[in-house]
Design a protein around this motif. Structure first.
Motif: not given
Lengths: 167, 417
Positions: A9-13, A59-60, A85-87, A105-109
């Motif tokens: 489920w993908k969302y923004g910043d 998440g962003g 998982i977010a930026k 988890l922090t993983c921007p890529e």
């Protein structure tokens, strides 16, 4: 729970805690089991209805900013969300995740590469996210909080500490 | 080794010579602040196996978020909190009507220089106005402090914001806070300690200063600090509940980021829907219709905030079709405002006065907006749904701008009334 597999489920910043768990419920919904039905109510009404245990939120930047309300984590951990998982994460939200044993988890890529709706795998032990676009590494959880995580969350961790002190 | 405020105070509390950013330390806070969420925290405390709290004097407990109780369910929550307070022998308990936790903590001399305040509320950085290290934590973390007296903290990187020059008349600390948040973004200080320095900060009185650390939560900060000067020491004389020793950063400390502002360049600013960093100069949104104006909250519900609004409202009437809700941040502010004649001014202008507490800030009660309505508020958050319905817009501004907008029925600069 070493390998988590679920739908994305993908969302923004800057998704804030008011849309993850609305403030109007903070003093009227106190049973953790009742919280998942309100999860993301003001962001994505479909989420609470359709999410399955093990699903993963992407998440962003600054995921979980705003209020310190822990319900914004509990409404997801009680639903057995697999991971977020977010930026980047807002500070208190990040702490609340770890303290409730919800992998944050922090993983921007990986966030940029993962598509909404796809099924991905997160390997906590290997520190890997495996998705259609490839495999991404994430930094391990801070060492000092691994104990809390290993105990299943801060509640169990403190209970064990209290028991040790009583002996 | 030169240290920032955060590095130095966390070293002191952890019994270390120094700390570095990223280091994890275990510390015992001087104050453990909780509010209406005290009952759920107690439930977690019991699940942890807790029986007696580690240190009753560490606790400061407030009923402010939905006070007085709007529903039976809220009233039951309050009743449980009073039982916990009595059972655990909590001395620093402030019941319905005393006011908002962050403001009352300061008034009661419980937020002290060189101390650590951990609170289960995201605006706990507010305590930095007194030179304390204030940080928000979650409910489970608070329960853990109740049980074992300590908690892990990550030593934050530090940001230094220096503000020199003079503010123009009518420009407030709120405008400065909004300007900085607009410039740096909602995550501009994520996990950081934000220090405020410079002559423009020194000239502000304590009430104005408090708005700055209060709002740094909206930039993601862990804590925010203003060096305690003679104004702070004078305020605490006869008020401080404990002896204290202020902590100051070293002049050559290492800051991850540094910014400078000239107070003379700041103009009235507005945070527009639906994020606090969506900041525009007032002039860009002037003319926007306003259904409700809200003056209050821990951000801007103090005496000088009420005074600034009263000055605008004196001899004016709230516009037909617009409501104005005024909520003093504490019973002390209420009393002082009453004596100063501000309450009379509000009533004559047609405003509504409610009892001290958080009110409609997070949508609980005392003036939540209807679907489709527009609010202008002195609060610190305007997230979608924050005031109760996601189908409404919230603009954030200084007290004088909120009052002027209530009179005009649309967003307006006080000088244009």
């Amino acid at each position: 729970m070493s390998v988590i597999k679920g739908r994305v489920w993908k969302y923004g910043d800057n998704v804030n805690t008011d849309v993850i768990f609305p403030g109007k419920y903070t003093y009227t919904v106190s049973d953790p089991k009742e919280m998942p039905q309100y999860a993301l109510e003001d962001l994505d009404p479909k989420f609470a209805k359709d999410m399955q245990p093990g699903d993963i939120i992407i998440g962003g930047t600054n995921w979980g900013c705003g209020s310190s309300r822990e319900q914004a984590v509990v409404c997801l951990s009680e639903a057995n969300l697999g991971a977020i998982i977010a930026k980047s994460f807002a500070r208190i939200y990040y702490r609340n995740c770890l303290n409730n044993a919800l992998p944050a988890l922090t993983c921007p890529e990986a966030v940029d590469a993962i598509e909404n709706g796809e099924t991905i795998e997160v390997d906590l032990a290997a520190g890997e996210i495996r998705c259609a676009a490839g495999t991404f590494k994430f930094p391990p959880l801070p060492g000092a909080v691994m104990d809390i995580f290993a105990a299943g969350g801060l509640i169990d961790y403190t209970r064990q500490n209290l028991e040790k002190k009583k002996i | 080794m030169a240290q920032t405020f955060a590095e130095k105070i966390l070293a002191k509390k952890a019994g270390l010579d120094h700390t570095v950013p990223g280091q994890i330390v275990e510390i015992t806070p001087d104050v453990a602040l909780s509010h209406d969420n005290t009952a759920p925290i107690y439930g977690i405390f019991q699940r942890m196996g807790g029986e007696r709290v580690y240190a009753p004097k560490m606790h400061a407990i407030f009923i402010d978020h939905a006070a007085p109780a709007p529903t039976t369910k809220h009233a039951e929550n309050h009743r449980i909190i009073r039982e916990i307070v009595a059972d655990q022998g909590i001395e620093y308990f402030f019941d319905v009507g005393r006011g908002i936790c962050h403001q009352v903590l300061v008034e009661e001399g419980l937020a002290l220089p060189g101390e650590v305040v951990l609170g289960s509320d995201s605006h706990t950085p507010h305590a930095g106005v007194m030179g304390a290290f204030g940080a928000g934590i979650g409910r489970s973390e608070m329960a853990s402090i109740w049980a074992v007296g300590s908690l892990w903290l990550r030593v934050p990187e530090s940001m230094k914001i220096t503000v020199n020059g003079e503010f123009h008349p009518g420009v407030t600390a709120k405008d400065l806070a909004l300007k900085v948040i607009g410039d740096l973004g909602a995550d501009g200080a994520l996990y950081m300690s934000v220090e405020w320095h410079g002559e423009a900060i020194e000239t502000l009185d304590l009430s104005q200063r408090a708005t700055l650390p209060n709002m740094m939560a909206e930039m993601g900060a862990k804590n925010s600090y203003i060096p305690p000067d003679e104004k702070v020491i004078a305020f605490l004389d006869g008020r401080a509940k404990r002896t204290f020793e202020a902590v100051y950063p070293d002049p050559d400390a290492n800051y991850d980021q540094s910014y400078s502002y000239d107070a003379g360049t700041i103009e009235p600013m507005i945070a527009c829907p639906h994020t606090v960093d969506n900041v525009k100069p007032l002039s860009a949104v002037a003319g926007t219709n306003v259904d409700q104006a809200f003056l209050g909250t821990c951000t801007n519900g103090r005496l000088d905030d009420l005074a600034a609004a009263a000055e605008v409202l004196k001899g004016n009437k709230i516009a037909t079709g617009t409501r104005m809700v005024v909520i003093p941040a504490s019973s002390q502010v209420y009393l002082d405002a009453l004596k100063a004649g501000h309450i009379e001014t509000f009533l004559e202008a047609g405003a509504i006065i409610e009892s001290p507490g958080c009110g409609p800030c997070m949508g609980n009660h005392m003036g939540v907006p209807a679907v489709g309505e527009v609010s202008i508020s002195t609060a610190n958050r305007n997230f979608r749904g924050r005031m109760g319905t996601k189908e409404s817009d919230v603009y954030l501004a200084s007290p004088a701008v909120v009052a002027a907008s209530a009179v005009a029925g649309e967003i307006v600069h006080p000088k244009d009334l």
